[in-house]
Write a protein that holds these residues in place. Sequence first.
Motif, PDB file in Angstrom:
ATOM      1  N   UNK A 196       2.406  -8.797  -6.261  1.00  0.00           N
ATOM      2  CA  UNK A 196       2.359  -7.348  -6.419  1.00  0.00           C
ATOM      3  C   UNK A 196       1.765  -6.961  -7.764  1.00  0.00           C
ATOM      4  N   UNK A 197       2.175  -7.651  -8.825  1.00  0.00           N
ATOM      5  CA  UNK A 197       1.645  -7.379 -10.159  1.00  0.00           C
ATOM      6  C   UNK A 197       0.129  -7.573 -10.197  1.00  0.00           C
ATOM      7  N   UNK A 198      -0.328  -8.726  -9.721  1.00  0.00           N
ATOM      8  CA  UNK A 198      -1.763  -9.007  -9.807  1.00  0.00           C
ATOM      9  C   UNK A 198      -2.586  -8.084  -8.918  1.00  0.00           C
ATOM     10  N   UNK A 199      -2.032  -7.643  -7.805  1.00  0.00           N
ATOM     11  CA  UNK A 199      -2.782  -6.715  -6.967  1.00  0.00           C
ATOM     12  C   UNK A 199      -2.988  -5.380  -7.680  1.00  0.00           C
ATOM     13  N   UNK A 200      -1.915  -4.800  -8.246  1.00  0.00           N
ATOM     14  CA  UNK A 200      -2.096  -3.510  -8.924  1.00  0.00           C
ATOM     15  C   UNK A 200      -2.917  -3.661 -10.198  1.00  0.00           C
ATOM     16  N   UNK A 244       0.830  -1.208   0.000  1.00  0.00           N
ATOM     17  CA  UNK A 244       0.000   0.000   0.000  1.00  0.00           C
ATOM     18  C   UNK A 244       0.863   1.256   0.000  1.00  0.00           C
ATOM     19  N   UNK A 245       1.879   1.292   0.865  1.00  0.00           N
ATOM     20  CA  UNK A 245       2.746   2.473   0.944  1.00  0.00           C
ATOM     21  C   UNK A 245       3.502   2.668  -0.370  1.00  0.00           C
ATOM     22  N   UNK A 246       4.013   1.572  -0.932  1.00  0.00           N
ATOM     23  CA  UNK A 246       4.724   1.676  -2.210  1.00  0.00           C
ATOM     24  C   UNK A 246       3.789   2.222  -3.290  1.00  0.00           C
ATOM     25  N   UNK A 247       2.593   1.649  -3.380  1.00  0.00           N
ATOM     26  CA  UNK A 247       1.644   2.061  -4.407  1.00  0.00           C
ATOM     27  C   UNK A 247       1.237   3.524  -4.246  1.00  0.00           C
ATOM     28  N   UNK A 248       0.970   3.936  -3.019  1.00  0.00           N
ATOM     29  CA  UNK A 248       0.520   5.301  -2.770  1.00  0.00           C
ATOM     30  C   UNK A 248       1.589   6.341  -3.086  1.00  0.00           C
TER      31      UNK A 248
END
Length: 183
Positions: free
Chosen positions: A115-119, A94-98
Amino acid sequence: MTTRSICVFCGSRFGGDAAYKEAAEAFGARFGDKNWRLVYGAGDVGLMGAVANAAQAAGADTFGVIPTHLLEWEVGKRDLTNFIVTENMHERKKVMFMNCDAIVVLPGGAGSLDEFFEVLTWRQLGLHEKPIVVLNVNGFWDPLIGLVDHVIAQGFAEDSIRDFIHVADDVAELEKVLDTTLT
């Protein structure tokens, strides 16, 4: 020039092809010239360490996020511009994405796939419009792209999901994709 933040998901190992490390280092080296900030998993091992060390050598800002349970395993790289320790993997992602404007996926294992499938799922659900770029070094991600195409062909996703994924075969092409999608 506005600093853009690129989140890099990649392996904590080097993998079986020297080209993976070479690509990670070449990509990391571009961060200084492009005025990009590296956002990544804060490890100092494998491709994570390679991309971070190259970005630092190029003068780029680095933003690392690591959960407490991986501080030793992934050798938390504490000499980053920003070093954040989270309680768990979910908070890390979450922190990385934000804190990014785009996502790049280099070769990696189960964690990189997660990570790929989540984003990708978040994009499919309309939760973001950030570019997702797969660096397909020597065809590493061909099976992944084939799987996504299979999911579409079998009716479990719309054709549009494929449009959310940009594929670059080398660092030069990756740079062009980011230059185009980050405008």
